[in-house]
Each structure stands twice: as C-alpha cells, then as structure tokens.
Design an enzyme around this catalytic site. Sequence first.
Site, short mmCIF file in Angstrom:
data_model
loop_
_atom_site.label_atom_id
_atom_site.label_comp_id
_atom_site.label_asym_id
_atom_site.label_seq_id
_atom_site.Cartn_x
_atom_site.Cartn_y
_atom_site.Cartn_z
N GLU A 1 -4.04 10.50 -9.80
CA GLU A 1 -5.50 10.50 -9.61
C GLU A 1 -5.77 10.97 -8.19
O GLU A 1 -5.51 10.24 -7.23
CB GLU A 1 -6.07 9.09 -9.81
N LYS B 1 2.91 -0.48 -4.50
CA LYS B 1 2.87 -0.16 -3.06
C LYS B 1 1.45 0.23 -2.67
O LYS B 1 1.03 1.37 -2.78
CB LYS B 1 3.81 0.99 -2.70
N CYS C 1 -13.35 9.24 -4.05
CA CYS C 1 -12.88 10.46 -4.70
C CYS C 1 -13.95 11.05 -5.60
O CYS C 1 -14.00 12.25 -5.80
CB CYS C 1 -11.63 10.16 -5.51
N GLY D 1 4.13 5.27 3.16
CA GLY D 1 4.32 6.17 2.04
C GLY D 1 5.65 6.91 2.10
O GLY D 1 6.33 7.09 1.09
N GLU E 1 -12.35 18.46 0.55
CA GLU E 1 -12.77 17.07 0.45
C GLU E 1 -12.87 16.49 1.86
O GLU E 1 -11.90 16.49 2.60
CB GLU E 1 -11.74 16.28 -0.37
P1 NAD Z 1 -2.87 9.28 0.76
O1 NAD Z 1 -2.55 10.29 -0.28
O2 NAD Z 1 -2.60 9.58 2.17
O3 NAD Z 1 -2.08 7.92 0.46
C1 NAD Z 1 -2.18 7.26 -0.79
C2 NAD Z 1 -0.97 6.34 -0.95
O4 NAD Z 1 0.22 7.12 -1.03
C3 NAD Z 1 -0.76 5.39 0.24
O5 NAD Z 1 -0.30 4.15 -0.26
C4 NAD Z 1 0.33 6.10 1.03
O6 NAD Z 1 1.08 5.22 1.83
C5 NAD Z 1 1.18 6.69 -0.09
N1 NAD Z 1 2.00 7.84 0.29
C6 NAD Z 1 1.82 8.71 1.33
N2 NAD Z 1 2.79 9.65 1.33
C7 NAD Z 1 3.59 9.39 0.27
C8 NAD Z 1 4.75 10.01 -0.27
N3 NAD Z 1 5.27 11.11 0.28
N4 NAD Z 1 5.33 9.49 -1.37
C9 NAD Z 1 4.80 8.40 -1.97
N5 NAD Z 1 3.71 7.76 -1.50
C10 NAD Z 1 3.10 8.25 -0.40
O7 NAD Z 1 -4.40 8.92 0.51
P2 NAD Z 1 -5.32 7.94 1.36
O8 NAD Z 1 -5.65 8.60 2.65
O9 NAD Z 1 -4.75 6.58 1.36
O10 NAD Z 1 -6.63 7.93 0.41
C11 NAD Z 1 -7.60 8.94 0.42
C12 NAD Z 1 -7.33 9.98 -0.67
O11 NAD Z 1 -7.24 9.34 -1.94
C13 NAD Z 1 -8.44 10.98 -0.83
O12 NAD Z 1 -7.92 12.29 -0.92
C14 NAD Z 1 -9.10 10.61 -2.16
O13 NAD Z 1 -9.73 11.65 -2.85
C15 NAD Z 1 -7.98 10.06 -2.93
N6 NAD Z 1 -8.49 9.15 -3.96
C16 NAD Z 1 -8.44 9.54 -5.27
C17 NAD Z 1 -8.95 8.73 -6.26
C18 NAD Z 1 -8.91 9.11 -7.72
O14 NAD Z 1 -8.95 8.22 -8.55
N7 NAD Z 1 -8.84 10.36 -8.08
C19 NAD Z 1 -9.50 7.50 -5.91
C20 NAD Z 1 -9.54 7.14 -4.58
C21 NAD Z 1 -9.01 7.98 -3.60
#
Ligand code: NAD
Length: 471
Positions: free
Chosen positions: A245, A170, A279, A203, A379
Amino acid sequence: MGTKLIDKIYIDGAFVTPHGTELFDLYNPATGQVIGQVQLADEVDTQAAVTAAKAALPAWSRTTREERIDALRRLRDAVAARREALLQAVRLEYGAPVRNEWMVDSAIGAFEGMIKTLETFAFTRQAGNAVVEMVPVGVAGLITPWNSDMFFIADKMATALAGGNTVVMKPSEMSATQTWVMTEALHEAGLPAGVFNIVTGRGDVVGTTITRHPDVPKISFTGSTSVGKAIFRDSADLMKSLTLELGGKSPSIILDDADMNTAMFGALSSGFVNSSQACVAGTRILVPESRYDEALKAAVEQMSRFPVGDPADPATVIGPMVSQKQWERVQGYILRGIEEGARLLAGGPGKPEDLPNGYFVRPTLFADVTNDMAIAREEIFGPVLSILTYTDEDHAIEIANDTDYGLHGYVFSADQERALRIASRIEAGRVSINGGYEPLSPFGGFKQSGIGREYGSYGLEEFLQTRSLMV
Ligand code: NAD
C-alpha cells in the site's frame, strides 16, 4: 507523560529488553522537544520474533472461525479500553489534533470490520468438481508507517490473524510511543504466546531482515512507493506473497454542476485530511475552466475552516508535520511551486506567525497549476494543494489519470449518476462520490500506488492461499 524510555519489545507473549542497543529520539512535533527515546530492535531480535511466530503457527492456523472471532473481540475490547491513552499518545507524539478521534476509533473499527468479515467468509469453496480450501500463508511480516500507527497495526494484525497466520509486526520507529500503548493493550487480550510479535526498529535493519527471511512467506507493507519497490525486489528470490500500500497523488474532480462552496469544502477536506499526511489525500483539485474565478473565491473563503494550530486546541484542523525532516520536505515543495510559476492563493513558505516552535506549515493553496509541475506530480505529504482547470469531462479524466499513482479519487457533482460515470473512468482503487465512504470496501492502488487490497473479504484473501482438492 514526561520524558520516557521505551526499552522493551514484544516477543513470544512477553515484554523483553531488545538485543539492539541503539537509542532513537522521539519528538513532540508541536514543540520540537524530545519527549522520550526508544531502544531499537536489531536483526537478533527480529530473528527471535520470527522464531516465536513460526512456533505458534501450527496451533493458530488450526483455530476455528469462532476462536478467531473470539480473539479479535478480545483485541478490540483491549484497544477500546485504552482509548484515552491512545488519544493522548497520538496527539503528543504525532501532533494529531484532538478532534481527530477517528485515528483511534478506526483502529478499534479495524478489529470490528474483520470480526464482521469472518462471520460470513467462505473458507471452503467449490470450483467445478473441486473443493477449494483457503489456507493461511504462514508467518506474516507487517511493516507500517508513522502517519496512522495504531490503525495500521490494528488493521494488518486483525486481517493476518483472521486468516490463521501468525505475525511479526514492525511499526515505524518514529511512532514508538503509540506502538507502546497499543502493545500493552494487545497483550492484555491474552492471545497465545508468539501469535503476534512487535519489534520496533529501523527499516534497513528490522524491515529488511523480515522481508528477506525465508520463514516469512507473506509481507504486507504500507509506506512510500520507493521503499515498496525495494521490498518488491527483496522479496523476489523467495517469491513472497506481497501486499503493498504505497503513495498517492489523488485527484478531486469538481463537476460543472456542483454547488461550488459545498464541493470546494469537500475537496479541501479530502486534501487536508490527517494534516495532509495521508496517502489518500486529494491533493489535485480539478475545477471547470468556466467556473475558475468562482472556484478560487470559494477556495480562499473556505480556507478559514482549516485552521493550523496546537493539536490540543479543539478548533485545530491541521496539526504540525511529524518531523523536522518532513517540514523541510514540504517547504521545498512550496518553494518549488513558486519557482514553477504556480500562483499562491493561501499560505506560502515559513511557519505560521503565531507558531514559531514545532513543525507547523502554513496551509498552502496554489492556483494556475499545470499537471506537469512537480507539485502536481509528486507526493508532498503536507498541506500543499494544487488547483488545476479542465475544459470538459474528457479533459478532466485525462488530467486525473495522468499520474504514476492510482490510490484514490474524489468526484463532486449535483448529479449522482453523472458522478458515478466519471468515477468509473478514474484509474484508482477507490473513488469517493460527494464524500461517500465504506470501510469494508477494498482499499489499494492502481499503478505505482501498490499491489493487492486491504479491508473486508478482499483484504482477508490476501492473507490466504488456495488449495484445490480434486477427486
Ligand atoms: P517509509 O516507506 O519511509 O517507511 C514505512 C515503513 O517501512 C517504516 O516502518 C520503515 O521503517 C520501513 N522501511 C524503510 N525502509 C525499509 C526497507 N528497505 N525494508 C523494509 N522496511 C523498510 O514511509 P513513511 O515515511 O513511514 O510513511 C509515509 C509514506 O507512506 C508516504 O509515501 C505515504 O503515501 C505512504 N502511505 C501509504 C498508505 C497506503 O495505504 N497506500 C497509507 C499511509 C502512508
């Protein structure tokens, strides 16, 4: 590319029309214009994807190492063959500067890395008299963010499949164009139907259906710490195997023996990587008090090497934010930094003068930051970097580790031994010394930056469980 409707998801080896009917707008962040729409999958589609992955599991889990390597090679080649289309998609839909070709090459590299890992990975081991088998976990639910769509799809899928698991993927609804091009490529690799399924949706609809599903024992998630915690809670009842992650607030420590211009360029490069929507971004730059003036002068001078602009311009280093919402979030932090008493060295609120359209931010540098300010603790996920001072090595380490996160760290020094000593005291899953990088090294966070590791053999182990056979 023009305005486009993406109205297919990928289930059981075929492109099918989703049962879900919600249409979601896709934007070009460099203009703020709608470039297309995606028809989002729903719970029914997710269920169909899980059913297909479950049906494909018995045969895929019995494939040999050679068969998996062959499949990964075909996936790699299929993605490489679409390189130009992928580059165009990531520029148009995400605003990635054209020079960031690594955004696609890292996806190709993810398959390559897992091929290398598989070649020597020990699936059978010995523990005393016992034989230990490393066996697949089962159907893997892979949930990814928008800031590096293709890489996350490639990396998580390559690792899950290498371990003999099947996949329900997803990706973020905000990167549907990139996912679409990627799906077309992956389809052409000709893997057995159901081995991987890709359902783009929300999500709180598709994501939660996956994380709560009894037939999905493994979840690998990349995204925000708050959603990571929700997934942790959601997975508890079924005791799922989790790889999370999450976010970061990584320190870049410039030691007092460093060449200031070189070190500051390295620190700013790690801070502005991927338009700071990363990130791993080094967003807290720690400089010795004794060289503060020199550090600020170097920082201001080096800012000209990080121009913000049209992603299509080869000179551009920093592109737009992905969405209006992200733009507003970043603006909020710039105002907060000013309110908190930090000193603006570069940038500030509003859009760059020559970029009135699109979600562009003025690359912003704050001096006189203390580690208790929100801009140093939270962040931001945008080009807003903080410069802090320390008195001695112990103080630098204290500030570096005074954070809820622990994803990455950076150390700059003229003395590699000294830099290594400092790096070993940073509470983070990865520390880069003078720009050092190794894609096969394990990646993942200490503290609230996550659970588990990705890449290479450490990443593969996350998709396996051990069975001990004792005679
Ligand atoms: P997000 O957490 O809003 O969403 C990530 C994914 O999770 C999306 O596909 C979203 O649709 C899904 N999602 C949202 N709510 C959910 C739920 N309740 N259950 C299951 N899935 C759900 O993050 P974003 O805004 O897409 O990305 C930015 C964030 O990602 C930043 O905080 C960044 O630090 C983090 N990030 C971390 C890494 C890493 O490897 N540590 C890498 C890149 C980004």
